[in-house]
Design a protein around this motif. Structure first.
Motif, PDB file in Angstrom:
ATOM      1  N   LEU A 129       0.839  -1.196   0.000  1.00  0.00           N
ATOM      2  CA  LEU A 129       0.000   0.000   0.000  1.00  0.00           C
ATOM      3  C   LEU A 129       0.879   1.253   0.000  1.00  0.00           C
ATOM      4  O   LEU A 129       1.878   1.326   0.702  1.00  0.00           O
ATOM      5  CB  LEU A 129      -0.912   0.008   1.230  1.00  0.00           C
ATOM      6  N   GLN A 130       0.471   2.216  -0.811  1.00  0.00           N
ATOM      7  CA  GLN A 130       1.256   3.436  -0.966  1.00  0.00           C
ATOM      8  C   GLN A 130       0.786   4.508   0.019  1.00  0.00           C
ATOM      9  O   GLN A 130      -0.359   4.517   0.446  1.00  0.00           O
ATOM     10  CB  GLN A 130       1.123   3.959  -2.396  1.00  0.00           C
ATOM     11  N   MET A 131       1.717   5.391   0.343  1.00  0.00           N
ATOM     12  CA  MET A 131       1.406   6.512   1.233  1.00  0.00           C
ATOM     13  C   MET A 131       1.372   7.798   0.418  1.00  0.00           C
ATOM     14  O   MET A 131       2.254   8.049  -0.418  1.00  0.00           O
ATOM     15  CB  MET A 131       2.458   6.640   2.328  1.00  0.00           C
ATOM     16  N   SER A 132       0.341   8.604   0.640  1.00  0.00           N
ATOM     17  CA  SER A 132       0.304   9.914  -0.012  1.00  0.00           C
ATOM     18  C   SER A 132       1.098  10.935   0.803  1.00  0.00           C
ATOM     19  O   SER A 132       1.595  11.930   0.266  1.00  0.00           O
ATOM     20  CB  SER A 132      -1.139  10.385  -0.195  1.00  0.00           C
ATOM     21  N   GLU A 133       1.218  10.663   2.107  1.00  0.00           N
ATOM     22  CA  GLU A 133       2.010  11.526   2.984  1.00  0.00           C
ATOM     23  C   GLU A 133       2.652  10.670   4.066  1.00  0.00           C
ATOM     24  O   GLU A 133       2.061   9.704   4.552  1.00  0.00           O
ATOM     25  CB  GLU A 133       1.132  12.586   3.670  1.00  0.00           C
ATOM     26  N   GLY A 134       3.865  11.040   4.452  1.00  0.00           N
ATOM     27  CA  GLY A 134       4.493  10.436   5.617  1.00  0.00           C
ATOM     28  C   GLY A 134       4.820   8.965   5.475  1.00  0.00           C
ATOM     29  O   GLY A 134       5.164   8.478   4.400  1.00  0.00           O
ATOM     30  N   ARG A 135       4.659   8.233   6.577  1.00  0.00           N
ATOM     31  CA  ARG A 135       5.090   6.841   6.665  1.00  0.00           C
ATOM     32  C   ARG A 135       4.026   5.993   7.354  1.00  0.00           C
ATOM     33  O   ARG A 135       3.028   6.503   7.864  1.00  0.00           O
ATOM     34  CB  ARG A 135       6.383   6.768   7.468  1.00  0.00           C
ATOM     35  N   LYS A 136       4.292   4.692   7.383  1.00  0.00           N
ATOM     36  CA  LYS A 136       3.409   3.760   8.072  1.00  0.00           C
ATOM     37  C   LYS A 136       3.870   3.576   9.523  1.00  0.00           C
ATOM     38  O   LYS A 136       4.940   4.031   9.910  1.00  0.00           O
ATOM     39  CB  LYS A 136       3.429   2.404   7.356  1.00  0.00           C
ATOM     40  N   ILE A 137       3.050   2.909  10.300  1.00  0.00           N
ATOM     41  CA  ILE A 137       3.440   2.543  11.669  1.00  0.00           C
ATOM     42  C   ILE A 137       4.609   1.557  11.572  1.00  0.00           C
ATOM     43  O   ILE A 137       4.578   0.624  10.767  1.00  0.00           O
ATOM     44  CB  ILE A 137       2.262   1.879  12.411  1.00  0.00           C
ATOM     45  N   ASP A 138       5.652   1.757  12.388  1.00  0.00           N
ATOM     46  CA  ASP A 138       6.779   0.826  12.353  1.00  0.00           C
ATOM     47  C   ASP A 138       6.965   0.159  13.720  1.00  0.00           C
ATOM     48  O   ASP A 138       6.245   0.449  14.687  1.00  0.00           O
ATOM     49  CB  ASP A 138       8.060   1.535  11.901  1.00  0.00           C
ATOM     50  N   GLN A 139       7.947  -0.740  13.784  1.00  0.00           N
ATOM     51  CA  GLN A 139       8.157  -1.514  14.998  1.00  0.00           C
ATOM     52  C   GLN A 139       8.571  -0.634  16.170  1.00  0.00           C
ATOM     53  O   GLN A 139       8.229  -0.906  17.332  1.00  0.00           O
ATOM     54  CB  GLN A 139       9.227  -2.578  14.747  1.00  0.00           C
ATOM     55  N   ALA A 140       9.285   0.448  15.863  1.00  0.00           N
ATOM     56  CA  ALA A 140       9.705   1.363  16.931  1.00  0.00           C
ATOM     57  C   ALA A 140       8.495   2.010  17.600  1.00  0.00           C
ATOM     58  O   ALA A 140       8.466   2.210  18.822  1.00  0.00           O
ATOM     59  CB  ALA A 140      10.642   2.437  16.370  1.00  0.00           C
ATOM     60  N   ASP A 141       7.478   2.339  16.804  1.00  0.00           N
ATOM     61  CA  ASP A 141       6.249   2.909  17.361  1.00  0.00           C
ATOM     62  C   ASP A 141       5.570   1.917  18.297  1.00  0.00           C
ATOM     63  O   ASP A 141       5.052   2.290  19.360  1.00  0.00           O
ATOM     64  CB  ASP A 141       5.281   3.286  16.238  1.00  0.00           C
ATOM     65  N   VAL A 142       5.574   0.653  17.879  1.00  0.00           N
ATOM     66  CA  VAL A 142       4.933  -0.392  18.693  1.00  0.00           C
ATOM     67  C   VAL A 142       5.714  -0.602  19.987  1.00  0.00           C
ATOM     68  O   VAL A 142       5.131  -0.655  21.083  1.00  0.00           O
ATOM     69  CB  VAL A 142       4.838  -1.713  17.894  1.00  0.00           C
ATOM     70  N   ASP A 143       7.018  -0.713  19.870  1.00  0.00           N
ATOM     71  CA  ASP A 143       7.846  -0.991  21.056  1.00  0.00           C
ATOM     72  C   ASP A 143       7.758   0.126  22.098  1.00  0.00           C
ATOM     73  O   ASP A 143       7.788  -0.132  23.311  1.00  0.00           O
ATOM     74  CB  ASP A 143       9.309  -1.186  20.638  1.00  0.00           C
ATOM     75  N   SER A 144       7.630   1.363  21.632  1.00  0.00           N
ATOM     76  CA  SER A 144       7.601   2.496  22.563  1.00  0.00           C
ATOM     77  C   SER A 144       6.184   2.955  22.902  1.00  0.00           C
ATOM     78  O   SER A 144       6.008   3.901  23.676  1.00  0.00           O
ATOM     79  CB  SER A 144       8.370   3.679  21.959  1.00  0.00           C
ATOM     80  N   ALA A 145       5.186   2.277  22.330  1.00  0.00           N
ATOM     81  CA  ALA A 145       3.787   2.681  22.522  1.00  0.00           C
ATOM     82  C   ALA A 145       3.615   4.179  22.226  1.00  0.00           C
ATOM     83  O   ALA A 145       2.994   4.931  22.994  1.00  0.00           O
ATOM     84  CB  ALA A 145       3.308   2.350  23.933  1.00  0.00           C
ATOM     85  N   ALA A 146       4.173   4.593  21.095  1.00  0.00           N
ATOM     86  CA  ALA A 146       4.148   6.008  20.716  1.00  0.00           C
ATOM     87  C   ALA A 146       2.723   6.457  20.400  1.00  0.00           C
ATOM     88  O   ALA A 146       1.936   5.706  19.822  1.00  0.00           O
ATOM     89  CB  ALA A 146       5.047   6.239  19.498  1.00  0.00           C
TER      90      ALA A 146
END
Length: 397
Positions: A129-146
């Protein structure tokens, strides 16, 4: 080759002498071929568009949820801690194991507010899936509960208008989160509607900040997709070990949804093609009828050919060639009309389903095969009847 070309030339001349009758006979072949080609072409094109779009979502997980029909559903309720137990129990069999909730929360941005679906992400993905802006959720977001989120393009437009949504803030159920990305529209409005709208959170953030309670299901991504059924059974055994043997669960393989969808389309296409096949049979009977009339009209010609040395195979080939040419011309015209209908329908469907692939080579090969088969099958009896005529009786007729 010269031998066959001479028969082909003779067959074309015979059909041209009775061109009005030949055209009327071809109509059934044209209608039957056009209908089969159009149905087959459109169904294959639609299937390619749907399958291609589903493939862009990447590997689909196994959904494991509580069976609501059991005597004590509360006993089998899935808890957040069960995810870690399942992941440890499956070991190398699973590439990832995530909790899943289906929740709708109020979303606010200034004066704009509404209730939206929440989607859970765990960082593991195989999608394109393509992004029109920015990025997707990554593992760092999950690990830090961002406190970050990603949203679909329609929601980005809804809450931020023409302003870029990246690095903007939303309040979801009172929790302030930063938008780090916006998904691009999937090609095709139908597929956009099927995928739906939603705001995507790391599952750890969602659990910590939203207190969603028991899970609706556990998502298991098999390390080997061909072992999905075995992984699903292993997951059920682990959950029954946690909650007791009487706990019942429903296991659904996400990849099976796509296969079932394709199978349904194929069944519909086969049914509609069978209707077109009836028209081909009727066309074949029409060809047989005309060829029998042609044999009757040319009985004296057959007698003369036999008298000067033509054998049975020569006579059979002569009339069989006429039937095949008649069928091929009708099938060719029908194929052209069917392709035009397929291309026109595909251009309309592409707005709903995205990019479609039309199997031109397969369509042409099917059209030619059916045309030759109809000519051979329904032209054989008149040809054999002509070959069996007694030359003396034929000359006297």
């Amino acid at each position: 080759m010269t031998y066959f070309l001479s028969y082909l030339e003779e067959a074309a001349a015979a059909l041209w002498r009775n061109r009005v009758r030949s055209v009327l006979t071809m109509l059934g072949m044209i209608i039957g071929s056009a209908s089969i080609i159009a149905v087959f072409g459109i169904s294959r094109a639609a299937t390619s568009g749907i399958t291609g779009t589903f493939a862009s979502f990447g590997q689909l997980p196994i959904f494991v949820g509580t069976d609501p029909a059991q005597d004590d559903p509360a006993r089998a309720a899935l808890h957040y801690r069960d995810v870690a137990t399942v992941a440890n129990g499956l070991g190398d069999l699973a590439a990832a194991v995530y909790p899943n909730w289906q929740r709708t929360y109020r979303v606010d941005n200034g004066s704009v507010h509404d209730y939206e679906s929440i989607v859970i992400d765990g960082g593991y993905r195989t999608d394109t899936l393509q992004m029109s802006e920015g990025r997707k959720i990554d593992q760092a977001d999950v690990d830090s509960a961002a406190r970050v989120c990603v949203m679909t393009s329609d929601l980005a437009e809804k809450y931020f208008g023409t302003v870029s949504a990246e690095d903007q803030y939303l309040r979801v159920n009172g929790v302030r989160c930063r938008v780090v990305g916006v998904y691009a529209n999937i090609k095709g409005s139908f597929m956009n509607a099927l995928a739906g709208s939603g705001i995507v959170f790391p599952y750890t953030t969602f659990y910590d900040d939203f207190s969603p309670g028991d899970l609706d299901s556990i998502l298991v991504y098999p390390a080997d997709s061909t072992q999905a059924d075995a992984v699903g059974k292993a997951t059920m055994r682990i959950l029954q070990h946690i909650h007791g043997d009487r706990a019942q669960y429903i296991v659904q393989n996400g990849a099976g949804f796509v296969s079932a969808f394709d199978s349904s389309l194929n069944v519909v296409a086969a049914g509609l093609s069978a209707i077109g096949g009836v028209a081909l049979v009727v066309a074949g009977i029409g060809i047989m009828n005309i060829m029998l009339v042609s044999v009757t009209e040319r009985t004296r010609e057959i007698g003369i050919r036999k008298a000067i040395g033509a054998n049975r195979s020569n006579i059979i080939l002569q009339f069989l060639m006429e039937a095949v040419v008649l069928s091929l011309i009708g099938g060719g015209v029908g194929m052209g009309l069917g392709l035009l209908a397929t291309i026109g329908a595909a251009s309309l469907l592409s707005k709903q389903l995205g990019e479609l692939l039309i199997p031109y080579l397969l369509i042409v090969s099917i059209a030619l095969s059916f045309s030759i088969a109809v000519g051979m099958i329904f032209g054989t009896y008149p040809a054999v009847r002509a070959a069996n005529l007694d030359p003396i009786e034929a000359l006297r007729s």
